[in-house]
Design a protein around this motif. Sequence first.
Motif, mmCIF file in Angstrom:
data_model
loop_
_atom_site.group_PDB
_atom_site.id
_atom_site.type_symbol
_atom_site.label_atom_id
_atom_site.label_comp_id
_atom_site.label_asym_id
_atom_site.label_seq_id
_atom_site.Cartn_x
_atom_site.Cartn_y
_atom_site.Cartn_z
ATOM 1 N N ALA A 140 -92.314 103.872 57.772
ATOM 2 C CA ALA A 140 -91.381 105.169 57.963
ATOM 3 C C ALA A 140 -92.519 106.236 58.559
ATOM 4 C CB ALA A 140 -90.652 106.023 57.564
ATOM 5 N N GLN A 141 -93.786 106.497 57.438
ATOM 6 C CA GLN A 141 -94.522 108.111 58.191
ATOM 7 C C GLN A 141 -95.030 107.808 59.258
ATOM 8 O OE1 GLN A 141 -95.843 110.430 55.878
ATOM 9 N NE2 GLN A 141 -95.854 110.872 57.380
ATOM 10 N N ALA A 142 -95.359 105.591 59.285
ATOM 11 C CA ALA A 142 -96.205 105.476 60.534
ATOM 12 C C ALA A 142 -95.394 106.297 62.046
ATOM 13 C CB ALA A 142 -96.575 103.952 60.627
ATOM 14 N N LEU A 143 -94.553 105.967 62.123
ATOM 15 C CA LEU A 143 -93.242 106.762 63.629
ATOM 16 C C LEU A 143 -93.908 107.532 63.511
ATOM 17 C CD1 LEU A 143 -89.978 105.662 62.117
ATOM 18 C CD2 LEU A 143 -90.612 104.662 63.632
ATOM 19 N N GLY A 144 -94.086 108.908 63.204
ATOM 20 C CA GLY A 144 -94.319 110.354 63.740
ATOM 21 C C GLY A 144 -94.866 111.607 62.589
ATOM 22 N N PRO A 145 -94.729 112.419 62.508
ATOM 23 C CA PRO A 145 -95.291 113.328 61.530
ATOM 24 C C PRO A 145 -93.780 114.095 61.273
ATOM 25 C CG PRO A 145 -95.590 114.425 64.306
ATOM 26 C CD PRO A 145 -95.378 112.711 64.134
ATOM 27 N N TRP A 146 -93.442 114.073 60.131
ATOM 28 C CA TRP A 146 -92.786 114.527 59.546
ATOM 29 C C TRP A 146 -92.910 115.680 58.844
ATOM 30 C CZ3 TRP A 146 -88.528 112.207 61.409
ATOM 31 C CH2 TRP A 146 -89.144 110.567 61.775
ATOM 32 N N ASP A 147 -91.605 116.337 58.214
ATOM 33 C CA ASP A 147 -90.741 117.058 57.089
ATOM 34 C C ASP A 147 -90.631 116.807 56.267
ATOM 35 O OD1 ASP A 147 -91.441 119.901 58.673
ATOM 36 O OD2 ASP A 147 -89.675 118.690 60.509
ATOM 37 N N GLU A 148 -90.329 116.089 55.773
ATOM 38 C CA GLU A 148 -89.577 115.444 54.777
ATOM 39 C C GLU A 148 -89.073 113.970 54.456
ATOM 40 O OE1 GLU A 148 -89.559 116.352 51.757
ATOM 41 O OE2 GLU A 148 -89.178 118.634 52.349
ATOM 42 N N ILE A 149 -89.879 112.804 54.158
ATOM 43 C CA ILE A 149 -89.374 111.238 53.798
ATOM 44 C C ILE A 149 -88.981 111.224 53.100
ATOM 45 C CG2 ILE A 149 -89.739 108.563 54.316
ATOM 46 C CD1 ILE A 149 -92.299 109.996 55.798
ATOM 47 N N VAL A 150 -87.097 110.124 52.751
ATOM 48 C CA VAL A 150 -86.304 110.613 51.514
ATOM 49 C C VAL A 150 -86.110 109.155 51.760
ATOM 50 C CG1 VAL A 150 -84.730 111.714 50.471
ATOM 51 C CG2 VAL A 150 -85.871 112.690 52.293
ATOM 52 N N PRO A 151 -86.398 108.228 50.447
ATOM 53 C CA PRO A 151 -85.893 107.251 49.990
ATOM 54 C C PRO A 151 -83.934 107.458 49.573
ATOM 55 C CG PRO A 151 -87.560 107.231 48.875
ATOM 56 C CD PRO A 151 -86.946 108.505 50.022
ATOM 57 N N ILE A 152 -82.901 106.385 49.711
ATOM 58 C CA ILE A 152 -81.736 107.115 50.128
ATOM 59 C C ILE A 152 -81.402 105.219 49.538
ATOM 60 C CG2 ILE A 152 -81.468 109.170 50.205
ATOM 61 C CD1 ILE A 152 -79.476 108.128 52.341
ATOM 62 N N SER A 153 -79.553 105.416 48.898
ATOM 63 C CA SER A 153 -79.024 104.642 49.910
ATOM 64 C C SER A 153 -77.500 105.541 49.822
ATOM 65 C CB SER A 153 -78.805 103.809 48.215
ATOM 66 O OG SER A 153 -77.981 102.935 48.467
ATOM 67 N N ALA A 154 -77.163 106.009 50.518
ATOM 68 C CA ALA A 154 -75.846 106.053 51.031
ATOM 69 C C ALA A 154 -74.631 105.220 50.591
ATOM 70 C CB ALA A 154 -76.145 106.577 52.842
ATOM 71 N N SER A 155 -74.597 104.234 50.286
ATOM 72 C CA SER A 155 -73.292 103.345 49.894
ATOM 73 C C SER A 155 -72.951 104.163 48.711
ATOM 74 C CB SER A 155 -73.154 101.758 50.194
ATOM 75 O OG SER A 155 -74.536 101.295 49.756
ATOM 76 N N ASN A 156 -74.593 103.711 47.596
ATOM 77 C CA ASN A 156 -74.004 103.897 46.646
ATOM 78 C C ASN A 156 -74.695 105.668 45.835
ATOM 79 O OD1 ASN A 156 -76.754 104.390 45.929
ATOM 80 N ND2 ASN A 156 -76.539 101.904 45.262
ATOM 81 N N GLY A 157 -75.148 106.415 46.772
ATOM 82 C CA GLY A 157 -75.238 107.656 46.842
ATOM 83 C C GLY A 157 -76.677 108.139 45.832
ATOM 84 N N ASP A 158 -77.415 106.702 45.411
ATOM 85 C CA ASP A 158 -78.691 107.406 45.455
ATOM 86 C C ASP A 158 -79.704 108.100 45.995
ATOM 87 O OD1 ASP A 158 -78.560 105.563 42.529
ATOM 88 O OD2 ASP A 158 -79.469 104.195 43.543
#
Length: 294
Positions: A140-158
């Motif tokens: 994900a980082q290699a796609l381009g410059p980001w202000d934030e990269i956040v790992p989540i699970s939208a389905s369980n709320g993590d």
Amino acid sequence: MTAFRSGVVAVVGRPNVGKSTLVNALVGQKVAIVSDRPQTTRRDIRGIVTTDRAQLVLTDTPGFHKPRTLLGSRLNELVGDAVGGVDVIVHVVDGAAGVGRGDAFVYQQQVTRATGARFCVLNKIDRLAHHLVVPQLAAAQALGPWDEIVPISASNGDGVEGLFDLLVGRMPEGPPLYPVEDVTDQPMEVRLAELVREQALRVTREEVPHSVAVTIDEMEREGNLTKVHASIVVERDSQKGILIGKGGGTLKAIGSGARPEMERMLGTKVYLDLHVKVMKEWQRDPKALNRLGY
């Protein structure tokens, strides 16, 4: 006292990465229909979440893809319109399926056009073995410059609450953009039509999903009962037969799935009257698309 913050967030990504599930999770209730079929989202749906310190207006966009029909082109135009002038663009990628060329395509076509903060959300980490999370974050980082990269699970709320806090931190100070009790700006007829389409996608699976549209033809309230008359629109007579099913069984299953959701949304009992109509090649017909609200 901390100043109130409000702003607009565009949620983009390739089809089926969990954009609608994320918007629903942030809002805390269902404002966008969900299925594992690509192009489930066909409108730029605004979900609104308001707390005592902030209001986020979340635009859930159709999955950006290489279009094969006029409908597909119009869906991509919606995404383009949605990213202009937002405070944060959130690019959702699917950690379970792996970050790849489709995500790079969305980044180049959409994220680079954003003038606000750029967030990458690595979704579906609940489906990833622990040792694979870091390699996917690196991809994900290699796609381009980001202000934030956040790992989540939208389905369980993590990770969703942490993402919300980061988004609020990027919002400008200002009053709410919508009434604080609103959770979406979609008209009720559109929300009800989408509930029917969600069930049609669920019941028919791969057989007709892209060819289904739904219109609410009439609504009438009588005390604690709302009568909803709706049409499911398909492109061919053979698809009409599939949606009706043997002895009307498929159509009944669609109605049985949609009715409880409608009752929760409306706060009344619902009588749902469903019909299936054929509108030849509507995905390629500008007049038909206009009539169907696309």
